[in-house]
Design an enzyme around this catalytic site. Sequence first.
Site, PDB file in Angstrom:
ATOM      1  N   LYS A 175       0.853  -1.202   0.000  1.00 58.85           N
ATOM      2  CA  LYS A 175       0.000   0.000   0.000  1.00 58.85           C
ATOM      3  C   LYS A 175       0.883   1.243   0.000  1.00 58.85           C
ATOM      4  O   LYS A 175       1.507   1.571   0.999  1.00 58.85           O
ATOM      5  CB  LYS A 175      -0.939   0.051   1.214  1.00 58.85           C
ATOM      6  N   GLU A 251      10.410   1.540  10.120  1.00 64.23           N
ATOM      7  CA  GLU A 251      11.364   2.620   9.851  1.00 64.23           C
ATOM      8  C   GLU A 251      10.585   3.910  10.029  1.00 64.23           C
ATOM      9  O   GLU A 251       9.683   4.225   9.250  1.00 64.23           O
ATOM     10  CB  GLU A 251      11.945   2.490   8.443  1.00 64.23           C
ATOM     11  N   CYS A 285      13.764  11.045   5.629  1.00 62.95           N
ATOM     12  CA  CYS A 285      13.839  10.748   7.069  1.00 62.95           C
ATOM     13  C   CYS A 285      15.251  10.942   7.607  1.00 62.95           C
ATOM     14  O   CYS A 285      15.436  11.133   8.803  1.00 62.95           O
ATOM     15  CB  CYS A 285      13.383   9.325   7.316  1.00 62.95           C
ATOM     16  N   GLU A 382      10.143  16.432  14.890  1.00 66.72           N
ATOM     17  CA  GLU A 382      10.465  16.284  13.468  1.00 66.72           C
ATOM     18  C   GLU A 382       9.587  17.241  12.654  1.00 66.72           C
ATOM     19  O   GLU A 382       8.366  17.224  12.760  1.00 66.72           O
ATOM     20  CB  GLU A 382      10.195  14.843  13.019  1.00 66.72           C
TER      21      GLU A 382
HETATM   22  P1  NAD Z   1       2.517   8.423   7.603  1.00 69.42           P
HETATM   23  O1  NAD Z   1       2.850   7.629   8.813  1.00 69.42           O
HETATM   24  O2  NAD Z   1       1.481   9.452   7.694  1.00 69.42           O
HETATM   25  O3  NAD Z   1       2.034   7.450   6.424  1.00 69.42           O
HETATM   26  C1  NAD Z   1       2.850   6.424   5.926  1.00 69.42           C
HETATM   27  C2  NAD Z   1       1.959   5.329   5.329  1.00 69.42           C
HETATM   28  O4  NAD Z   1       1.175   4.767   6.369  1.00 69.42           O
HETATM   29  C3  NAD Z   1       0.973   5.824   4.274  1.00 69.42           C
HETATM   30  O5  NAD Z   1       0.842   4.827   3.283  1.00 69.42           O
HETATM   31  C4  NAD Z   1      -0.322   5.973   5.058  1.00 69.42           C
HETATM   32  O6  NAD Z   1      -1.478   5.845   4.258  1.00 69.42           O
HETATM   33  C5  NAD Z   1      -0.207   4.815   6.029  1.00 69.42           C
HETATM   34  N1  NAD Z   1      -0.938   4.980   7.286  1.00 69.42           N
HETATM   35  C6  NAD Z   1      -1.209   6.136   7.940  1.00 69.42           C
HETATM   36  N2  NAD Z   1      -1.906   5.867   9.070  1.00 69.42           N
HETATM   37  C7  NAD Z   1      -2.075   4.532   9.119  1.00 69.42           C
HETATM   38  C8  NAD Z   1      -2.691   3.649  10.035  1.00 69.42           C
HETATM   39  N3  NAD Z   1      -3.313   4.092  11.142  1.00 69.42           N
HETATM   40  N4  NAD Z   1      -2.686   2.319   9.780  1.00 69.42           N
HETATM   41  C9  NAD Z   1      -2.067   1.848   8.681  1.00 69.42           C
HETATM   42  N5  NAD Z   1      -1.462   2.630   7.762  1.00 69.42           N
HETATM   43  C10 NAD Z   1      -1.452   3.960   7.991  1.00 69.42           C
HETATM   44  O7  NAD Z   1       3.893   9.005   7.085  1.00 69.42           O
HETATM   45  P2  NAD Z   1       4.129   9.989   5.855  1.00 69.42           P
HETATM   46  O8  NAD Z   1       3.623  11.346   6.221  1.00 69.42           O
HETATM   47  O9  NAD Z   1       3.630   9.335   4.631  1.00 69.42           O
HETATM   48  O10 NAD Z   1       5.732  10.015   5.769  1.00 69.42           O
HETATM   49  C11 NAD Z   1       6.538  10.909   6.481  1.00 69.42           C
HETATM   50  C12 NAD Z   1       7.070  10.247   7.733  1.00 69.42           C
HETATM   51  O11 NAD Z   1       7.734   9.049   7.397  1.00 69.42           O
HETATM   52  C13 NAD Z   1       8.118  11.086   8.463  1.00 69.42           C
HETATM   53  O12 NAD Z   1       7.910  10.957   9.845  1.00 69.42           O
HETATM   54  C14 NAD Z   1       9.435  10.426   8.094  1.00 69.42           C
HETATM   55  O13 NAD Z   1      10.488  10.603   8.988  1.00 69.42           O
HETATM   56  C15 NAD Z   1       9.022   8.989   8.018  1.00 69.42           C
HETATM   57  N6  NAD Z   1       9.950   8.220   7.192  1.00 69.42           N
HETATM   58  C16 NAD Z   1      10.835   7.373   7.799  1.00 69.42           C
HETATM   59  C17 NAD Z   1      11.753   6.652   7.028  1.00 69.42           C
HETATM   60  C18 NAD Z   1      12.775   5.713   7.637  1.00 69.42           C
HETATM   61  O14 NAD Z   1      13.397   4.983   6.896  1.00 69.42           O
HETATM   62  N7  NAD Z   1      12.994   5.744   8.935  1.00 69.42           N
HETATM   63  C19 NAD Z   1      11.742   6.802   5.647  1.00 69.42           C
HETATM   64  C20 NAD Z   1      10.838   7.684   5.072  1.00 69.42           C
HETATM   65  C21 NAD Z   1       9.930   8.398   5.842  1.00 69.42           C
HETATM   66  O1  6OD Z   2      18.190   4.404   1.451  1.00 73.07           O
HETATM   67  C1  6OD Z   2      17.398   3.641   2.009  1.00 73.07           C
HETATM   68  O2  6OD Z   2      17.480   2.411   1.906  1.00 73.07           O
HETATM   69  C2  6OD Z   2      16.326   4.181   2.827  1.00 73.07           C
HETATM   70  N1  6OD Z   2      15.547   3.287   3.452  1.00 73.07           N
HETATM   71  C3  6OD Z   2      16.144   5.507   2.913  1.00 73.07           C
HETATM   72  C4  6OD Z   2      15.169   6.125   3.706  1.00 73.07           C
HETATM   73  C5  6OD Z   2      14.913   7.427   3.547  1.00 73.07           C
HETATM   74  C6  6OD Z   2      13.899   8.077   4.294  1.00 73.07           C
HETATM   75  O3  6OD Z   2      13.206   8.979   3.897  1.00 73.07           O
END
Ligand code: NAD
Ligand code: 6OD
Length: 478
Positions: A175, A251, A285, A382
């Site tokens: 998804k 993540e 992230c 964040e």
């Molecule tokens: P989000 O948590 O709002 O959504 C991520 C995904 O989860 C989307 O597909 C969304 O539809 C789904 N989702 C939302 N609520 C849900 C629930 N209750 N149950 C199941 N699925 C649900 O995150 P975002 O705004 O899309 O992305 C930004 C965030 O992601 C930032 O906090 C960023 O740091 C984090 N991020 C972390 C990493 C990492 O590797 N650590 C990488 C990229 C982004």
């Molecule tokens: O480079 C990657 O494998 C990875 N997971 C990056 C994550 C980036 C976050 O926004």
Amino acid sequence: MPLAHYIGGRFEESGVPFELVDPADGTVIGTVPEADAATVDRAVTAARAALTGSWGACGDQERGAMLHRIAEGIQVRFEEFVAAEVADTGKPVELARTVDIPRAIANFHAYADLLWGRAEDSYHTPTEDGAGALNYTVRRPLGVVAVIAPWNLPLLLLSWKVAPALAAGNAVLAKPSELTPSSATLLAEVVDAAGLPAGAFNLLHGFGADSAGAMLTAHSGVDAIAFTGESATGSAIMRSAAQRLAPVSFELGGKNPALVFADADFEAAVAGTVRSVFTNAGQVCLCTERVYVERSIFGEFVEALAERAKTLRLGAPYDPGTEMGPLISAQHKEKVLGYYELAKQGGATVHAGGGAPDRSGFFVEPTVLTGLREQDRPVREEIFGPVCHLAPFDTEEEALQLANDSEYGLAATVWTGSLSRAHRVAPRLQTGIAWVNCWNLRDLRTPFGGVKASGIGREGGKHSLDFFSEPMNVCVKL
Ligand code: NAD
Ligand code: 6OD
């Protein structure tokens, strides 16, 4: 092809459509069907059937070949994938061409190759009769896994989990974010053309809470969940998975520090920090949001970073020379501007940016702040935008204390000319990743993930294959 779910080897558009918006100008560019409970059920049933059908019977060699074909299929349609990613995110086209899509291709090749390097334990165990026993480990897929991805690096992050999940023999329910469904739909077309058995890979569109995301995480037919996104969403998913003790790999968010020592190569540290703060408009992230600089070079460093921030060219994705695109949505723009306002009210000095340009689309200015206290919300929470706060430090110990004083622990960056300092400081950082004199330099075999509120578990290389499979011990008396 219109945006559609992909279930059991078929594309279908069931569900109420919602609008897809171009962040670069705010216009509606399409509609996406929202999967309902019946659609999610059908996808779970198709995935379960794949496990007991021809997908479940595939060996490592066949699965590896299929993953390579997926990678090649993306390569053949490279520019279509670039266009899809650019349309949904508004990011500069060069970023999609050089990072997002090449990395998605690399993810599939890497996990196909890693299947061949995989080895398991075996032991010869002594027994009283002297004949002994042979213990060996068999790895089996977890079953049906849900892969839930965010919007910032849509295909890169989706494929980062889909590739190892398929490599390990699972059936996948993917998804993507509701904000970035296009590249995932193209991926389904490529998977279809690559000849994966029906149900091995399924795609569902929809939102998170009260929609397809939450339905997947709560579904009794889903055996494990791999999620990338906000820490608060991780908590909600964990609560849902806890009902049936389903394993999770998370993540999550970050509030990543950079430590700049006076012995660093100044120009390299400035250029590296510009990249780590402003890449993808700060929506990675791993982006740096807190910069701690040794006091003797603090003023000069702030000035250099602010100068560069002021000259970053904001623009439409296809305009030559665009260095930074918009934020993903009007809602996210409002959130980031809210933090800019909070910082100003808190007494921050704004060295660059601090607002939004007067243009359509969800743009905000690259922003450089100083003068806040460590406990202030813009320094602790964040923001996920093109902004950082800088503060001075006097000693290595103080630098470490400042860096580690966070609820998050994803990544940190250290800029120093001293090899001894690099090795002294890096292992003491409370993060999953520490980069020294570089940022976001990735080797796909390395462990990737965060500590504290930044994640649970590790992905990357064998760590992903370990999560997506379960070891079983077989003991044979000889
Ligand atoms: P989000 O948590 O709002 O959504 C991520 C995904 O989860 C989307 O597909 C969304 O539809 C789904 N989702 C939302 N609520 C849900 C629930 N209750 N149950 C199941 N699925 C649900 O995150 P975002 O705004 O899309 O992305 C930004 C965030 O992601 C930032 O906090 C960023 O740091 C984090 N991020 C972390 C990493 C990492 O590797 N650590 C990488 C990229 C982004
Ligand atoms: O480079 C990657 O494998 C990875 N997971 C990056 C994550 C980036 C976050 O926004």
